[in-house]
Design an enzyme around this catalytic site. Structure first.
Site, short mmCIF file in Angstrom:
data_model
loop_
_atom_site.label_atom_id
_atom_site.label_comp_id
_atom_site.label_asym_id
_atom_site.label_seq_id
_atom_site.Cartn_x
_atom_site.Cartn_y
_atom_site.Cartn_z
N TYR A 22 0.84 -1.20 0.00
CA TYR A 22 0.00 0.00 0.00
C TYR A 22 0.88 1.25 0.00
O TYR A 22 0.65 2.19 -0.78
CB TYR A 22 -0.93 -0.03 1.22
CG TYR A 22 -1.69 1.25 1.43
CD1 TYR A 22 -2.72 1.63 0.58
CD2 TYR A 22 -1.36 2.10 2.49
CE1 TYR A 22 -3.41 2.82 0.76
CE2 TYR A 22 -2.04 3.29 2.68
CZ TYR A 22 -3.06 3.64 1.82
OH TYR A 22 -3.73 4.82 2.01
N GLU A 44 -11.10 5.41 5.53
CA GLU A 44 -10.50 6.12 6.68
C GLU A 44 -11.50 6.21 7.83
O GLU A 44 -11.13 6.05 9.00
CB GLU A 44 -10.00 7.50 6.28
CG GLU A 44 -8.81 7.49 5.35
CD GLU A 44 -7.54 6.86 5.91
OE1 GLU A 44 -7.44 6.63 7.13
OE2 GLU A 44 -6.62 6.61 5.11
N TRP A 52 -4.90 0.23 10.29
CA TRP A 52 -5.07 0.39 8.85
C TRP A 52 -4.93 -0.97 8.17
O TRP A 52 -5.59 -1.26 7.19
CB TRP A 52 -4.06 1.40 8.31
CG TRP A 52 -4.26 1.69 6.86
CD1 TRP A 52 -3.35 1.50 5.87
CD2 TRP A 52 -5.44 2.20 6.23
NE1 TRP A 52 -3.90 1.87 4.65
CE2 TRP A 52 -5.18 2.30 4.85
CE3 TRP A 52 -6.69 2.58 6.68
CZ2 TRP A 52 -6.11 2.76 3.92
CZ3 TRP A 52 -7.63 3.05 5.77
CH2 TRP A 52 -7.33 3.13 4.41
#
Length: 194
Positions: A22, A44, A52
């Protein structure tokens, strides 16, 4: 020859293949596609209170569950869709986060009508250019900024949910509105022309 494993990267993704992928391909790359901006705003918000990495593992499930992050399609979801999504183990099954995605899709469409695109609206907070914080080490990364404070207030005024300043700052990092790659990271500065 430099291999991906030997590159200098931001400390937050060290030794984590999913986070490295990522980081290397997406994080901090300027995004100007509305559907992609809606995706990142949704993810988010879903991350609040989670890692995350957890959200990235569920990303494909989110894409399936939320019609590829098409805000027009998501804006039409109803109570039956919420019930279906609360039972969907491929996403974070938090009712408030799910309902906020529907609310945010409707608010997102309103922003598009008002500004022509969500891109024009959101990038206006940074005058269309990424902010370079020249991060020396992980501990130097702020959790929020004056810009994320303004974005958060404005989004909330427009009816968006799960858009506190910290979430907005993470969104800004994700979509390249700020370059928070550490200065020794191979991605620092390389994204401005993206």
């Amino acid at each position: 020859m430099t291999t991906p494993s030997s590159l200098a990267r931001c400390a937050w993704c060290a030794d984590r293949p999913l986070l490295q992928a990522y980081h290397d391909a997406e994080w901090g790359v300027p995004v100007h596609d509305d559907q992609r901006l809606f995706e990142m705003l949704t993810l988010e918000g879903a991350q609040a209170g989670l890692s995350w990495e957890t959200v990235l593992k569920k990303r494909e499930g989110y894409r399936q569950a939320f019609s590829g992050f098409d805000p027009q399609a998501v804006a039409r979801f109803d109570d039956a869709d919420v019930q279906r999504l609360v039972a969907d183990t491929s996403i974070v099954r938090h009712r408030g986060k799910i309902e906020s995605t529907l609310t945010n899709a409707r608010a997102f469409l309103q922003v598009q009508r008002e500004f022509g695109s969500f891109d024009a609206y959101i990038w206006g907070f940074v005058d269309g250019r990424p902010i370079d914080h020249r991060i020396g080490k992980l501990g130097d990364v702020p959790a929020k900024s004056p810009e994320s404070d303004r974005i958060s207030r404005d989004l909330q005024m427009r009816g968006f949910k799960f858009v506190g300043s910290t979430i907005c700052y993470a969104f800004m990092q994700a979509v390249g509105m700020v370059d928070d790659h550490e200065v020794n990271c191979f991605r620092h500065g390389a994204l401005r022309s993206a």
